[in-house]
Design a protein around this motif. Sequence first.
Motif, short mmCIF file in Angstrom:
data_model
loop_
_atom_site.label_atom_id
_atom_site.label_comp_id
_atom_site.label_asym_id
_atom_site.label_seq_id
_atom_site.Cartn_x
_atom_site.Cartn_y
_atom_site.Cartn_z
N TYR A 290 -3.08 3.07 -9.34
CA TYR A 290 -4.34 2.31 -9.43
C TYR A 290 -5.52 3.26 -9.68
O TYR A 290 -6.39 2.97 -10.50
N TRP A 291 -5.53 4.37 -8.96
CA TRP A 291 -6.65 5.31 -9.08
C TRP A 291 -6.76 5.83 -10.52
O TRP A 291 -7.83 5.82 -11.13
N THR A 292 -5.64 6.31 -11.07
CA THR A 292 -5.70 6.85 -12.43
C THR A 292 -6.00 5.76 -13.45
O THR A 292 -6.72 6.00 -14.42
N ALA A 293 -5.44 4.56 -13.24
CA ALA A 293 -5.69 3.46 -14.19
C ALA A 293 -7.18 3.11 -14.19
O ALA A 293 -7.81 2.95 -15.25
N LYS A 294 -7.75 3.00 -12.99
CA LYS A 294 -9.17 2.64 -12.92
C LYS A 294 -10.05 3.76 -13.47
O LYS A 294 -11.03 3.51 -14.18
N GLU A 295 -9.71 5.01 -13.14
CA GLU A 295 -10.51 6.12 -13.69
C GLU A 295 -10.44 6.14 -15.22
O GLU A 295 -11.44 6.40 -15.88
N ALA A 296 -9.26 5.90 -15.77
CA ALA A 296 -9.13 5.90 -17.24
C ALA A 296 -10.02 4.81 -17.84
O ALA A 296 -10.74 5.04 -18.82
N VAL A 297 -10.00 3.63 -17.24
CA VAL A 297 -10.83 2.53 -17.75
C VAL A 297 -12.32 2.85 -17.60
O VAL A 297 -13.12 2.65 -18.53
N ARG B 49 0.83 -1.22 0.00
CA ARG B 49 0.00 0.00 0.00
C ARG B 49 0.86 1.25 0.00
O ARG B 49 0.89 1.99 0.99
N GLU B 50 1.54 1.51 -1.09
CA GLU B 50 2.35 2.73 -1.20
C GLU B 50 1.52 3.81 -1.88
O GLU B 50 0.66 3.52 -2.72
N VAL B 51 1.83 5.07 -1.55
CA VAL B 51 1.03 6.17 -2.12
C VAL B 51 1.18 6.23 -3.65
O VAL B 51 0.23 6.55 -4.37
N LEU B 52 2.35 5.88 -4.15
CA LEU B 52 2.52 5.87 -5.61
C LEU B 52 1.62 4.80 -6.24
O LEU B 52 0.97 5.06 -7.27
N HIS C 267 3.00 0.00 -16.82
CA HIS C 267 1.93 -0.75 -17.49
C HIS C 267 1.21 -1.70 -16.54
O HIS C 267 1.87 -2.36 -15.73
N MET C 268 -0.09 -1.75 -16.66
CA MET C 268 -0.88 -2.71 -15.89
C MET C 268 -2.12 -3.11 -16.67
O MET C 268 -2.43 -2.52 -17.72
#
Length: 208
Positions: free
Chosen positions: A129-136, A121-124, A160-161
């Motif tokens: 995760y937040w930006t990746a999920k929002e983009a999707v 659980r790192e802030v980076l 990449h994820m």
Amino acid sequence: MSPREDVAAVKLFPVILDVGAAVAVLETRQRVAALSRLAREAARRSARRMGGGPAVLQKDDNGVPLPANGYFWSITHKPCYVGGVVAPHPVGIDIEEIRPRSPGLFDKVATEEEWALAGGREVLAFFRYWTAKEAVLKAAGVGLTGLSRCRVTAVHDPQHMTVWYDGRPWPVSQRFLQGHVAAVTAPAGAAAWEVDQLPPEAGACSPP
Ligand SMILES: CC(C)(COP(=O)(O)OP(=O)(O)OC[C@H]1O[C@@H](n2cnc3c(N)ncnc32)[C@H](O)[C@@H]1OP(=O)(O)O)[C@@H](O)C(=O)NCCC(=O)NCCS
């Protein structure tokens, strides 16, 4: 099947603009309107790089960007940076500033199993995760209402994820800027990011 083979072959040109000091002095409503306009300018630049795009950037009654001319589009605007992208398939983009987050927010954004993929659980990791999920979720046209049904299933490398939503995998490419992370729904090698300053004298959010 590799993630979204239908989108893998298409090169995308996500454009990020450093908006600098000019917008920061505006009153809140004017600032948001200015950032929204600048994000559309980023989407138009992306369309020029792509060699095609929507003639008009219009949204439906729910605020979801409407495809036109066979092109989809997505924008994001934050105080320091705006971004835009167009693509011949559903597409999403997001930018966030990396800043401290509470443990409760980590619980809202992903499960323990997902955090383990990023090494904890790192802030980076939170903002990746937040930006990746929002983009999707933007590409899917649902916004944050779909957050609980969105899962990170693989973290391939620092940029990449793969995120699963609605029964299918979405590849996500990321780009790091000064204190920020950006994400776009594109597989490795398919996102040719352009980062530029606007206006030329901007710089309030850049390192001294
Ligand atoms: C869409 C959403 C994810 C945007 O996130 P954000 O970080 O606040 O804002 P960003 O700057 O990254 O993106 C804003 C742009 O997303 C686009 N957008 C808005 N709703 C969208 C949707 N459902 N799907 C795709 N794109 C959307 C718009 O173009 C908007 O810019 P504009 O208003 O200037 O045209 C978020 O606002 C959302 O989910 N809204 C739906 C309502 C909701 O669930 N609210 C709960 C908030 S906790």
